[in-house]
Design a protein around this motif. Structure first.
Motif, short mmCIF file in Angstrom:
data_model
loop_
_atom_site.label_atom_id
_atom_site.label_comp_id
_atom_site.label_asym_id
_atom_site.label_seq_id
_atom_site.Cartn_x
_atom_site.Cartn_y
_atom_site.Cartn_z
N SER A 9 0.90 -1.09 -0.05
CA SER A 9 0.04 0.14 -0.06
C SER A 9 0.89 1.34 0.00
CB SER A 9 -0.98 -0.19 1.05
OG SER A 9 -1.81 -1.18 1.07
N LEU A 12 2.26 1.73 -3.33
CA LEU A 12 1.13 2.11 -4.47
C LEU A 12 0.97 3.60 -4.20
CD1 LEU A 12 -1.14 -1.13 -4.50
CD2 LEU A 12 0.22 -0.27 -6.46
N ARG A 13 0.70 3.76 -2.94
CA ARG A 13 0.60 5.35 -2.51
C ARG A 13 1.52 6.34 -3.24
NH1 ARG A 13 -1.28 3.76 2.34
NH2 ARG A 13 0.73 4.54 3.40
N LEU A 15 2.90 5.83 -5.80
CA LEU A 15 2.67 5.57 -7.30
C LEU A 15 1.32 6.47 -7.70
CD1 LEU A 15 3.87 2.20 -8.28
CD2 LEU A 15 4.34 4.29 -9.39
N LEU A 16 0.71 6.94 -6.68
CA LEU A 16 -0.98 7.55 -6.96
C LEU A 16 -0.92 8.73 -7.95
CD1 LEU A 16 -4.04 7.43 -6.43
CD2 LEU A 16 -3.30 9.15 -4.25
N PHE A 19 0.08 7.55 -11.42
CA PHE A 19 -0.83 6.74 -11.95
C PHE A 19 -1.96 7.46 -12.38
CE2 PHE A 19 -4.58 4.12 -11.43
CZ PHE A 19 -4.33 3.31 -12.20
N LEU A 132 1.24 -4.19 -10.61
CA LEU A 132 -0.27 -4.04 -10.27
C LEU A 132 -0.63 -2.69 -11.13
CD1 LEU A 132 -0.80 -4.91 -6.47
CD2 LEU A 132 -1.69 -6.15 -8.51
N ILE A 133 0.25 -1.63 -11.00
CA ILE A 133 -0.08 -0.35 -11.81
C ILE A 133 0.07 -0.78 -13.57
CG2 ILE A 133 0.98 1.91 -12.35
CD1 ILE A 133 -0.32 1.81 -9.89
#
Lengths: 279, 399
Positions: A9, A12-13, A15-16, A19, A132-133
């Motif tokens: 998480s 991913l954050r 990469l927010l 993205f 995942l991205i």
């Protein structure tokens, strides 16, 4: 597992923002492409109709041929450009994800490495976050093709339009043809190869981070060896042994090779991260 | 919780969508392909495998899809690129159906000619290397398991443009014959419309001395054709030891560049005793025949303005019974053109169509070769308004 989830998480954050920029960029570019192609077609038809005193689109189509959204798929265009930008970012981030944490005077990696859990979680979080991205962008691409088709169809009248199933639209474009491969085997083939390449790249980066220049040289040698192994089926096909294996046997052999390389590289990468990496 | 992990959940959902779509994507992506079905008009298709007719549907000038239409509906052939290790090697994958044959194929060109004889596997491939035509030859003796492989220089001839392999036959343990087509420039462009003519050449090859022992122009030596005549000759059908050779000539009419039409003659060649016999087709209704060797005769199919003609020709002089000739006039079915080919050894398949916008029609019929009786006839139907149906049928071609 909890640590992995938290680290994933966290990655991913980070990469927010990129993205969201990529999603907006790709969506705008591809939908505008459909909109502008459709308007250009209608404007062109209207111009010709005025010149030749044709009264209906049907007359135009009979005299000059039909328009099709497929015309914008079989050439280098904005669709490929937007995909290229996304692919370039994801490729760049696979390298950046390690270096952004390990470079600088007070590298963030020191804090990550001091977490009271297995460092394997860190390795897998860093591997899966950009993947995942990448899959999310792939999902977006799958949605954008039919939306673009609908926009085109809503602007160009049906009398002057030839509809082509999405299967053909995708097949016409060499990049989409691979990205949105039409069978599980092809999907596993392309994405399996890609994921293996990322795992090998991680090993090269971790070798470099562990042993600096010597590590980089060793990593490059390791990557070259992996490429040679992956290319074994191709060497077989070019040799006198071309027909020694069948199509299915070669495919199984290839999957075994990439599974082996991925397994060994992932293990080696985790070993380096756990025991050898120095900040 | 959701605020903290919301983006992670969203990304995971997207990923599931991306991968999961592969399960439903086929139907989704082919959405928009027209539905067709074959509706029986008369008779009944042979029992066994469901009867379908192949065809293609044209979406745009450059995009078309291959399809199969049956009573149950239409199935579209995959149109997308599939990764394949053996690209373009489909024919040889069929030859390589045993490990012995695949071992034999190793190190040989996939586009070469592979044959299986009762006691031998053979391979030949002609190629232009550094301006000289070469022939790669290989033979595997099935008994001794001995493989011989070598390369020969093909005989030099003026005017030769191209060599291609047509057939390989074993003469004995150490000798084989390779039959090649030899494309040449015509002797006189004033008398022929062909830019290239082709000779049928037999090369006898000694596997032990690895040399050509004999070169024969088959049609000159055995049929007495003028070696300088401008014709095209090639094998069109094989069965056991018999090969059917088509010889076509296309003469220009006097003092004119326009074509006087193409005429074809057919020869039956026996690989065992090297005899050649001209097929008597003097009473044929059309020159453009599709010929196939069946049992002790040759089936001949031709089409002329929507009428399909069938005639059987004797392979030899023996007094044997032949299937009766027949013709099928597809105009009676509302067609204005038709095409016939062999469905199997028992039936001929006729596809017929009418391309007039008002009477758009696509149909298929099966005719018993021996009796000429139409045992089945079906026509293609589709959905939509009358206008949409005509549009869809007009874009459909049946093979």
């Amino acid at each position: 597992m909890t640590t992995y989830w938290k680290l994933l998480s966290f990655e991913l954050r980070r990469l927010l923002l990129p993205f969201c920029i990529l999603v907006v960029f790709t969506t705008v570019i591809q939908l505008y492409n459909a909109y502008s192609k459709a308007h250009k077609a209608v404007d062109y038809a209207n111009k010709i109709m005025k010149k030749e005193r044709l009264t209906t689109m049907e007359q135009y189509a009979n005299a000059h041929g039909y328009f099709s959204y497929s015309d914008s798929f079989n050439q280098l265009n904005w669709i490929i450009f937007s995909i290229f930008i996304c692919a370039a970012f994801v490729g760049f981030y696979f390298v950046m994800i390690w270096y952004r944490d390990t470079l600088g005077r007070h590298p963030f990696m020191t804090r990550l490495l001091m977490l009271p859990s297995s460092r394997n979680n860190l390795y897998w979080a860093k591997l899966t976050a950009p993947l995942l991205i990448m899959f999310s962008l792939l999902a977006l691409q799958q949605i954008l093709v039919p939306i673009g088709d609908s926009i085109y169809s809503s602007i160009v009248p049906s009398e002057a339009r030839q509809d082509v199933p999405l299967e053909f639209l995708i097949g016409l474009n060499p990049v989409l043809n691979i990205l949105l491969s039409n069978s599980y085997i092809d999907f596993l083939f392309y994405y399996g190869t890609g994921i293996t390449a990322v795992i090998v790249l991680f090993t090269v980066i971790l070798l470099e981070r562990s042993y600096r220049l010597y590590g980089l040289l060793a990593g490059l040698a390791y990557a070259a060896a992996a490429i040679l192994l992956i290319a074994i089926p191709l060497f077989l096909l070019q040799s006198d042994l071309r027909y020694s294996l069948t199509e299915i046997q070669l495919t199984i052999m290839y999957f075994v090779i990439i599974a082996l390389i991925s397994g060994v590289s992932a293990w080696f990468g985790q070993h380096l991260l756990a025991k050898k990496i120095s900040i | 919780m959701f605020r903290k992990y919301g983006f992670t959940y969203a990304v995971l959902a997207f990923t599931i969508v991306a991968v999961g779509m592969y399960a439903v994507i086929t139907g989704w992506k082919t959405n928009g392909s027209p539905e067709f079905r074959l509706v029986t008009v008369e008779g009944q298709a042979p029992e066994g495998k469901p009867f379908t007719v192949e065809g293609s549907y044209k979406y745009t000038r450059s995009i078309s899809a291959q399809l199969n239409i049956g009573e149950q509906g239409v199935t579209y052939e995959p149109t997308r690129f599939h990764f394949q290790w053996f690209d373009f090697d489909t024919g040889n994958n069929e030859f390589g159906n045993t490990s012995e044959k695949r071992r034999f194929m190793s190190g040989k060109k996939s586009y070469g000619l592979f044959v299986e004889e009762s006691s031998m596997l053979g391979y030949a491939n002609s190629e232009l290397i550094d301006g000289r035509w070469e022939l790669d030859v290989a033979a595997l003796d099935k008994e001794s398991k001995k493989t011989t492989q070598f390369t020969l220089q093909l005989p030099k001839h003026d005017r030769v443009d191209y060599w291609f392999t047509s057939a390989i036959r074993q003469i004995d343990k150490s000798n084989i014959s390779v039959y090649l087509g030899r494309n040449e420039e015509p002797h006189s462009l004033k008398t022929t419309n062909y830019s290239q003519v082709s000779r049928l050449i037999r090369l006898d090859i000694d596997l032990e001395s690895q040399s050509i022992t004999n070169e024969i122009n088959v049609l000159t030596e055995l049929a007495g054709l003028d070696p300088n005549a401008d014709y095209r000759a090639n094998f069109i059908s094989f069965k056991d030891n018999i090969g059917l050779i088509a010889v076509s000539t296309s003469n220009k009419s006097n003092n004119s560049d326009s074509a006087a039409g193409e005429t074809s003659e057919y020869y039956v060649f026996d690989f065992e005793d090297y005899s050649l016999r001209k097929l008597d087709i003097h009473d044929a209704p059309s020159d453009s025949y599709s010929m196939k060797i069946v049992d002790h005769w040759v089936d001949g199919l031709s089409e002329n303005e929507g009428v399909i003609y069938y005639k059987a020709f004797k392979l030899n002089d023996e007094n044997q019974e032949l299937p009766a000739s027949w013709k099928v006039d597809t105009h009676a079915w509302g067609a204005n053109s038709a095409y016939a080919n062999y469905y199997d050894d028992q039936y001929v398949r006729i596809t017929y169509q009418n391309e007039k916008p008002s009477a758009s029609l696509r149909g298929v019929a099966l005719v018993d070769i021996k009796t000429g009786e139409v045992i089945y006839r079906g026509e293609v139907e589709t959905d939509g308004t009358a206008e949409e149906q005509i549009h869809k049928i007009n874009n459909l071609s049946l093979f």
